[in-house]
Write a protein that holds these residues in place. Structure first.
Motif, short mmCIF file in Angstrom:
data_model
loop_
_atom_site.label_atom_id
_atom_site.label_comp_id
_atom_site.label_asym_id
_atom_site.label_seq_id
_atom_site.Cartn_x
_atom_site.Cartn_y
_atom_site.Cartn_z
N HIS A 108 0.83 -1.20 0.00
CA HIS A 108 0.00 0.00 0.00
C HIS A 108 0.87 1.26 0.00
CE1 HIS A 108 -3.57 2.38 0.68
NE2 HIS A 108 -2.94 3.00 1.66
N SER A 109 1.97 1.23 0.73
CA SER A 109 2.88 2.37 0.78
C SER A 109 3.55 2.62 -0.57
CB SER A 109 3.94 2.12 1.86
OG SER A 109 4.84 3.18 1.91
N ILE A 110 3.94 1.55 -1.25
CA ILE A 110 4.53 1.70 -2.59
C ILE A 110 3.49 2.23 -3.56
CG2 ILE A 110 5.59 0.50 -4.55
CD1 ILE A 110 6.86 -1.43 -2.49
N ASN A 111 2.25 1.72 -3.46
CA ASN A 111 1.18 2.23 -4.32
C ASN A 111 0.96 3.72 -4.09
OD1 ASN A 111 0.77 -0.28 -5.44
ND2 ASN A 111 -1.02 -0.75 -4.21
N LEU A 156 11.36 -5.01 -7.36
CA LEU A 156 10.61 -6.21 -7.74
C LEU A 156 9.14 -5.87 -7.96
CD1 LEU A 156 10.62 -9.75 -6.92
CD2 LEU A 156 8.88 -8.60 -5.59
N TYR A 157 8.58 -5.09 -7.05
CA TYR A 157 7.16 -4.75 -7.14
C TYR A 157 6.85 -3.91 -8.38
CZ TYR A 157 2.52 -3.19 -5.74
OH TYR A 157 1.17 -2.94 -5.72
N ILE A 165 3.90 -8.44 -14.74
CA ILE A 165 2.76 -9.30 -14.46
C ILE A 165 1.43 -8.59 -14.72
CG2 ILE A 165 1.59 -10.62 -12.65
CD1 ILE A 165 4.38 -11.23 -11.47
N PHE A 166 1.30 -7.33 -14.25
CA PHE A 166 0.06 -6.59 -14.44
C PHE A 166 0.10 -5.69 -15.68
CE2 PHE A 166 -0.87 -8.11 -10.28
CZ PHE A 166 -2.24 -8.13 -10.19
N ARG A 167 1.18 -5.75 -16.43
CA ARG A 167 1.34 -5.02 -17.69
C ARG A 167 1.03 -3.53 -17.56
NH1 ARG A 167 0.33 -10.07 -18.44
NH2 ARG A 167 0.97 -11.29 -20.21
N GLY A 168 1.46 -2.95 -16.43
CA GLY A 168 1.31 -1.52 -16.22
C GLY A 168 -0.07 -1.07 -15.82
N LEU A 173 -3.91 -3.28 -10.29
CA LEU A 173 -2.96 -3.65 -9.24
C LEU A 173 -3.41 -3.13 -7.88
CD1 LEU A 173 0.17 -4.72 -8.93
CD2 LEU A 173 0.58 -2.30 -8.66
N LYS A 174 -3.86 -1.87 -7.82
CA LYS A 174 -4.32 -1.30 -6.55
C LYS A 174 -5.55 -2.03 -6.02
CE LYS A 174 -4.71 3.07 -7.64
NZ LYS A 174 -4.87 4.54 -7.57
N LYS A 175 -6.44 -2.45 -6.92
CA LYS A 175 -7.64 -3.18 -6.50
C LYS A 175 -7.28 -4.54 -5.89
CE LYS A 175 -10.05 -2.54 -10.43
NZ LYS A 175 -11.06 -2.84 -11.44
N ARG A 176 -6.14 -5.07 -6.28
CA ARG A 176 -5.73 -6.41 -5.87
C ARG A 176 -4.71 -6.40 -4.72
NH1 ARG A 176 -9.75 -9.13 -7.74
NH2 ARG A 176 -10.07 -8.94 -9.95
N THR A 177 -4.57 -5.30 -4.02
CA THR A 177 -3.54 -5.19 -2.98
C THR A 177 -3.68 -6.26 -1.91
OG1 THR A 177 -3.35 -2.82 -3.37
CG2 THR A 177 -2.49 -3.62 -1.29
N HIS A 178 -4.90 -6.51 -1.41
CA HIS A 178 -5.11 -7.55 -0.39
C HIS A 178 -4.70 -8.93 -0.93
CE1 HIS A 178 -7.37 -5.01 2.40
NE2 HIS A 178 -8.00 -4.51 1.35
#
Length: 190
Positions: A108-111, A156-157, A165-168, A173-178
């Protein structure tokens, strides 16, 4: 890890044992034979998997067979995160970081850092400020090692998980944080 097999609020059971093959997306679970009879009437079913209240994932199970006398179900499953997360991460790095951080909080912090710099390039000053903010108290001889681990994880993230993996697709990606946090715990063997 805790797993709950359910069909909404209509049916749920906590398996006695769950085995998953992360690469082949197949598994088995053991429940009481009476619960198995009810479970087979509720197909399709889902399995909520929890590390804790911040790191969790729901999988859809497709039951292929069942051993009724022993209460064992065999299934394949679909999960909402890309399969590459099963093998394209540094398990040792994840294990080391979990001594200091909850993976959900770190992700979450990186996001948030990516959000802060949206539309502009991330320069070293902003990254260093983030690194200083997120650092936890560790003995001074471990500070540099922890900073290096955080730098490796953020690399890595952003490069492997976000771009490869999420192709940008940052919004997905944010929706899938959990779920990403859960998957990293799972892959690292927690």
């Amino acid at each position: 890890m805790t797993h709950i097999v359910h069909k909404g609020l209509d049916f749920f059971v906590k398996p006695q044992k769950v085995s998953l093959n992360l690469n082949m997306k197949i598994g088995s679970l053991k429940v009481h034979p009476e619960d198995l009879k009810l479970l087979m009437k509720k197909v399709p079913v889902f399995m909520m998997s929890y590390y804790d209240n911040k790191a969790f994932m729901e999988r859809e199970l497709e039951i292929s067979s069942a051993d009724f006398p022993n209460g064992v179900v065999f299934f394949s499953y679909y999960e909402p995160v890309p399969a590459e997360l099963n093998w394209d991460v540094d398990k040792k790095l994840i294990s080391q970081l979990t001594k200091y951080f909850h993976l959900y909080d770190l992700i979450h912090s990186i996001n948030s850092l990516i959000d802060e710099t949206e539309g502009s390039s991330l320069h070293i000053g902003v990254y260093e400020e983030w690194l200083d903010r997120i650092m936890v108290k560790v003995p001074s001889e471990n500070t540099e090692e922890l900073r290096n681990m955080l730098s490796r994880f953020s690399l890595l993230y952003t490069t492997k998980i976000l771009w490869k993996i999420f192709r940008g697709n940052f919004e997905e990606l944010k929706k899938r944080t959990h779920e990403i946090a859960y998957k990293l715990y799972e892959v690292a063997g927690f």
